[in-house]
Design a protein around this motif. Sequence first.
Motif, PDB file in Angstrom:
ATOM      1  N   ILE A 123     -18.144 105.847  39.165  1.00  0.00           N
ATOM      2  CA  ILE A 123     -17.237 105.796  38.158  1.00  0.00           C
ATOM      3  C   ILE A 123     -15.539 106.057  38.543  1.00  0.00           C
ATOM      4  O   ILE A 123     -15.034 105.236  37.488  1.00  0.00           O
ATOM      5  N   LYS A 124     -15.818 106.337  39.834  1.00  0.00           N
ATOM      6  CA  LYS A 124     -14.071 105.466  39.708  1.00  0.00           C
ATOM      7  C   LYS A 124     -13.913 104.457  39.984  1.00  0.00           C
ATOM      8  O   LYS A 124     -13.197 103.817  39.685  1.00  0.00           O
ATOM      9  N   MET A 125     -14.794 103.371  40.250  1.00  0.00           N
ATOM     10  CA  MET A 125     -14.715 101.706  40.542  1.00  0.00           C
ATOM     11  C   MET A 125     -14.889 101.499  38.458  1.00  0.00           C
ATOM     12  O   MET A 125     -14.311 100.787  38.171  1.00  0.00           O
ATOM     13  N   LEU A 126     -16.074 102.176  38.134  1.00  0.00           N
ATOM     14  CA  LEU A 126     -15.801 101.914  36.805  1.00  0.00           C
ATOM     15  C   LEU A 126     -14.784 102.212  35.888  1.00  0.00           C
ATOM     16  O   LEU A 126     -14.538 101.394  34.840  1.00  0.00           O
ATOM     17  N   LYS A 127     -13.968 103.283  36.261  1.00  0.00           N
ATOM     18  CA  LYS A 127     -12.773 103.068  35.440  1.00  0.00           C
ATOM     19  C   LYS A 127     -12.161 102.733  35.770  1.00  0.00           C
ATOM     20  O   LYS A 127     -11.123 102.383  34.554  1.00  0.00           O
ATOM     21  N   ARG A 128     -11.727 101.940  37.255  1.00  0.00           N
ATOM     22  CA  ARG A 128     -10.819 101.067  37.680  1.00  0.00           C
ATOM     23  C   ARG A 128     -11.136  99.303  36.175  1.00  0.00           C
ATOM     24  O   ARG A 128      -9.854  98.751  36.005  1.00  0.00           O
ATOM     25  N   GLN A 129     -12.512  99.574  36.664  1.00  0.00           N
ATOM     26  CA  GLN A 129     -12.855  98.423  35.794  1.00  0.00           C
ATOM     27  C   GLN A 129     -12.223  98.412  34.250  1.00  0.00           C
ATOM     28  O   GLN A 129     -11.758  97.583  34.193  1.00  0.00           O
ATOM     29  N   MET A 130     -12.135  99.536  33.963  1.00  0.00           N
ATOM     30  CA  MET A 130     -12.462  99.371  32.384  1.00  0.00           C
ATOM     31  C   MET A 130     -10.217  99.591  32.362  1.00  0.00           C
ATOM     32  O   MET A 130     -10.145 100.846  31.420  1.00  0.00           O
ATOM     33  N   TYR A 131      -9.453  99.592  33.264  1.00  0.00           N
ATOM     34  CA  TYR A 131      -8.731 100.202  33.151  1.00  0.00           C
ATOM     35  C   TYR A 131      -8.053 100.265  31.612  1.00  0.00           C
ATOM     36  O   TYR A 131      -7.187  99.402  31.221  1.00  0.00           O
ATOM     37  N   GLY A 132      -7.293 101.194  30.741  1.00  0.00           N
ATOM     38  CA  GLY A 132      -6.984 101.989  29.342  1.00  0.00           C
ATOM     39  C   GLY A 132      -8.271 101.619  28.639  1.00  0.00           C
ATOM     40  O   GLY A 132      -7.646 102.006  27.352  1.00  0.00           O
TER      41      GLY A 132
ATOM     42  N   ALA B 201     -22.300  95.201  33.409  1.00  0.00           N
ATOM     43  CA  ALA B 201     -21.750  94.669  34.772  1.00  0.00           C
ATOM     44  C   ALA B 201     -20.463  95.017  35.704  1.00  0.00           C
ATOM     45  O   ALA B 201     -19.595  94.932  36.453  1.00  0.00           O
ATOM     46  N   LEU B 202     -19.786  94.155  34.637  1.00  0.00           N
ATOM     47  CA  LEU B 202     -18.259  93.905  34.733  1.00  0.00           C
ATOM     48  C   LEU B 202     -17.359  94.132  33.678  1.00  0.00           C
ATOM     49  O   LEU B 202     -16.103  94.097  34.098  1.00  0.00           O
ATOM     50  N   ALA B 203     -17.823  95.062  32.674  1.00  0.00           N
ATOM     51  CA  ALA B 203     -16.152  95.468  31.723  1.00  0.00           C
ATOM     52  C   ALA B 203     -16.209  94.046  30.337  1.00  0.00           C
ATOM     53  O   ALA B 203     -16.704  93.414  30.137  1.00  0.00           O
ATOM     54  N   GLY B 204     -15.040  95.050  30.359  1.00  0.00           N
ATOM     55  CA  GLY B 204     -14.177  93.853  29.059  1.00  0.00           C
ATOM     56  C   GLY B 204     -13.627  92.202  29.258  1.00  0.00           C
ATOM     57  O   GLY B 204     -14.277  91.334  29.367  1.00  0.00           O
ATOM     58  N   ARG B 205     -12.723  92.417  30.597  1.00  0.00           N
ATOM     59  CA  ARG B 205     -11.644  91.343  30.754  1.00  0.00           C
ATOM     60  C   ARG B 205     -13.109  90.306  31.095  1.00  0.00           C
ATOM     61  O   ARG B 205     -13.178  88.988  31.497  1.00  0.00           O
ATOM     62  N   ALA B 206     -13.358  91.058  32.934  1.00  0.00           N
ATOM     63  CA  ALA B 206     -14.337  90.193  33.975  1.00  0.00           C
ATOM     64  C   ALA B 206     -15.708  89.125  32.821  1.00  0.00           C
ATOM     65  O   ALA B 206     -15.825  88.497  33.438  1.00  0.00           O
ATOM     66  N   GLY B 207     -15.822  90.454  31.939  1.00  0.00           N
ATOM     67  CA  GLY B 207     -17.402  90.019  31.443  1.00  0.00           C
ATOM     68  C   GLY B 207     -16.769  88.808  30.411  1.00  0.00           C
ATOM     69  O   GLY B 207     -17.834  87.945  30.342  1.00  0.00           O
ATOM     70  N   ALA B 208     -15.945  88.510  29.842  1.00  0.00           N
ATOM     71  CA  ALA B 208     -15.520  88.169  28.459  1.00  0.00           C
ATOM     72  C   ALA B 208     -15.776  86.440  29.730  1.00  0.00           C
ATOM     73  O   ALA B 208     -15.732  85.216  29.030  1.00  0.00           O
ATOM     74  N   ARG B 209     -14.741  86.633  30.223  1.00  0.00           N
ATOM     75  CA  ARG B 209     -14.518  85.293  31.519  1.00  0.00           C
ATOM     76  C   ARG B 209     -15.913  84.911  31.858  1.00  0.00           C
ATOM     77  O   ARG B 209     -16.329  83.196  32.451  1.00  0.00           O
ATOM     78  N   LEU B 210     -17.266  85.514  32.695  1.00  0.00           N
ATOM     79  CA  LEU B 210     -18.033  85.281  32.521  1.00  0.00           C
ATOM     80  C   LEU B 210     -18.665  84.677  30.939  1.00  0.00           C
ATOM     81  O   LEU B 210     -19.666  83.671  31.461  1.00  0.00           O
ATOM     82  N   CYS B 211     -18.719  84.936  30.585  1.00  0.00           N
ATOM     83  CA  CYS B 211     -19.419  84.828  29.137  1.00  0.00           C
ATOM     84  C   CYS B 211     -18.656  83.270  28.992  1.00  0.00           C
ATOM     85  O   CYS B 211     -19.802  82.248  28.664  1.00  0.00           O
TER      86      CYS B 211
ATOM     87  N   TYR C 173     -16.294 115.046  38.168  1.00  0.00           N
ATOM     88  CA  TYR C 173     -15.362 112.964  38.187  1.00  0.00           C
ATOM     89  C   TYR C 173     -13.833 113.570  37.443  1.00  0.00           C
ATOM     90  O   TYR C 173     -13.615 114.439  36.535  1.00  0.00           O
ATOM     91  N   ALA C 174     -13.010 112.745  37.448  1.00  0.00           N
ATOM     92  CA  ALA C 174     -11.526 112.935  36.879  1.00  0.00           C
ATOM     93  C   ALA C 174     -11.414 111.834  36.261  1.00  0.00           C
ATOM     94  O   ALA C 174     -11.412 110.643  35.614  1.00  0.00           O
ATOM     95  N   GLN C 175     -11.766 111.980  34.845  1.00  0.00           N
ATOM     96  CA  GLN C 175     -11.209 111.151  33.857  1.00  0.00           C
ATOM     97  C   GLN C 175      -9.720 111.500  33.670  1.00  0.00           C
ATOM     98  O   GLN C 175      -9.451 109.740  33.415  1.00  0.00           O
ATOM     99  N   ARG C 176      -8.852 112.137  34.026  1.00  0.00           N
ATOM    100  CA  ARG C 176      -7.672 112.137  34.316  1.00  0.00           C
ATOM    101  C   ARG C 176      -7.452 112.860  35.214  1.00  0.00           C
ATOM    102  O   ARG C 176      -6.768 113.972  35.043  1.00  0.00           O
ATOM    103  N   LYS C 177      -6.851 112.153  36.436  1.00  0.00           N
ATOM    104  CA  LYS C 177      -6.405 112.898  37.684  1.00  0.00           C
ATOM    105  C   LYS C 177      -5.166 113.649  37.311  1.00  0.00           C
ATOM    106  O   LYS C 177      -4.247 113.415  37.265  1.00  0.00           O
ATOM    107  N   GLY C 178      -6.220 115.347  37.757  1.00  0.00           N
ATOM    108  CA  GLY C 178      -4.888 116.126  37.700  1.00  0.00           C
ATOM    109  C   GLY C 178      -4.695 117.685  36.001  1.00  0.00           C
ATOM    110  O   GLY C 178      -4.395 117.946  35.588  1.00  0.00           O
ATOM    111  N   HIS C 179      -5.474 115.914  35.186  1.00  0.00           N
ATOM    112  CA  HIS C 179      -5.628 116.331  33.385  1.00  0.00           C
ATOM    113  C   HIS C 179      -7.183 117.300  33.463  1.00  0.00           C
ATOM    114  O   HIS C 179      -7.085 118.219  32.816  1.00  0.00           O
ATOM    115  N   VAL C 180      -7.654 116.011  33.057  1.00  0.00           N
ATOM    116  CA  VAL C 180      -8.825 115.693  32.312  1.00  0.00           C
ATOM    117  C   VAL C 180     -10.026 115.869  33.097  1.00  0.00           C
ATOM    118  O   VAL C 180      -9.831 114.583  33.876  1.00  0.00           O
TER     119      VAL C 180
END
Length: 543
Positions: A520-529, A128-138, A173-180
């Motif tokens: 998918i765009k929202m999930l990508k922004r949650q897991m930036y990097g 639901a929250l990915a890494g950083r936000a999930g660790a804060r909730l934990c 969908y774009a994994q890396r917009k304009g490239h992949v």
Amino acid sequence: MIDIVVAVCSTSPQLAGILLLDLPNVVLTDLRAEGGELRGVIHVEASGAQCPACGTWSARVHGNYTRSVNDLPTVGRRTILTVRVRRFVCEAKQCPRRTFAEQVPGLTRRHSRWSERLRSTVATIGLALAGRAGARLCAALGIKSCRSTVLRRVGELPDPAPSDPRVVGVDEYAQRKGHVYGTVLVDVETHRPVDLLPNREASTVAEWLSERPGIEVVCRDRATFYAEAATVGAPQAVQVADRWHLWHNLTQTVERCVSRHSACIRAALSTTDVPAPSGSDADSSNDQEQVSPWPTGHRFADRVRATHAAVHELLAAGHSQRAIARHLGMGGKTVARYARAATPEALFSGQWQNRPSKLDPFKAHLRQRWADGATNAWALWKEIGALGYAGGYGAVRDHLRTMRTVPQAVALKPPSPRRVSGWITTRPEMLPEPHRRRLQAILAHCPELTALVEHVGTFADMLTTLQGERLGQWLVDVRGDDLPSLHNFAAGLERDLAAVTAGLTLPWNSGVVEGHVNRIKMLKRQMYGRAGFHLLRKRVLLA
């Protein structure tokens, strides 16, 4: 802190059931609070265990040891369970393992210090929250976990069971917009994503479709690689071109058509009831220039008018001209001249006289160029210099300064092709009245745009009422008008005629697929990097 010791036996089975969720053959023998943690001791009462290598049941105990397992927090406290584990001997001679340790089903797994329910809870938070936000909730829930651990728990989740949808939607969908770019496939009937592919190659999508012979309908956009993939991988399926993409392509075509007829838009604007620049103000300014070359605001004229008013005011008060000269610091002859003048304009003499100027032959040209919109004094000076003007720049600048103070009528700016195309592609009953009148004025000067409006209305009626059988006649009608851009659009529809006809006839569309692309765009922004394909696929399919 005071240690609390609770002996859990047959007198408190409810507490053991809450803590252990009624796991079979598991007994909680001790529970105590120590330093903000809850520590419990459990053991298994089963008579034996099954070998994980060969599956042979064994009741022969080789030894035992204790292991600590982190469990879900209880009443906000970290819970650690100490499990007394037995090691059994595998009596199967062909088994490569001689001994094995028992596992508690639903609680432990090999080489893990987390209980199964703790792993499941952290994985759910990670989905639901990915890494950083999930660790804060934990941390807020009392679970010790970093962001990398949360993402690892998500990666350990098994893939969902493969499904065989009847109606599938395909989009990129774009994994890396304009490239992949990758491909997302969605079950249009259940609105759930089915799979995520690492690229958008026709061969990859065709292979995926060929593995699912139960597909009957493929909803797609007008991309050629998806059309090829559906033809090769699912020849038995009906291809449906998405209606939104058809309308979007038509609006782009309408804008190109309107751009070709920009002259018609300007001609229509010039004949509408627009406040035209009036020459009355300019004429009055010219008259004032002939009567009084120094109007109000000129420093010399204002000074003469003020002095004339002061002298006549003192004369009316009964002062002599000599007293006025002493009071105003002026000479006697000057005061007498002001006293003789009935109006200030009678004193405008010498250099203030309206003498002919080198600029006079060119003033009509300057007024005409000003009316045309040329207001740069330097450019106009250069222009009349080429026509024979030998005077300086200052005279031109001063002459144009008087014209800048004349109110000018504001001309309406012609609407842009995008604005006009928006009017054309809007329902007539939804178009505001001012826009409708301007569109009618444009259409009155351009029969080609009138034909374009008729074609757009017919196509919109086909699209909204699902009357794809009218598409053939529409294409014939379009060919009969001089609209090259619309001809190109019609040619594109003819190349994909079956899918376009199905899209204008069947109720299926790719709207749900576009929604998942946005997700998918929202999930990508949650897991930036950290949004690798495998982790992204887990979250898209399981979240």
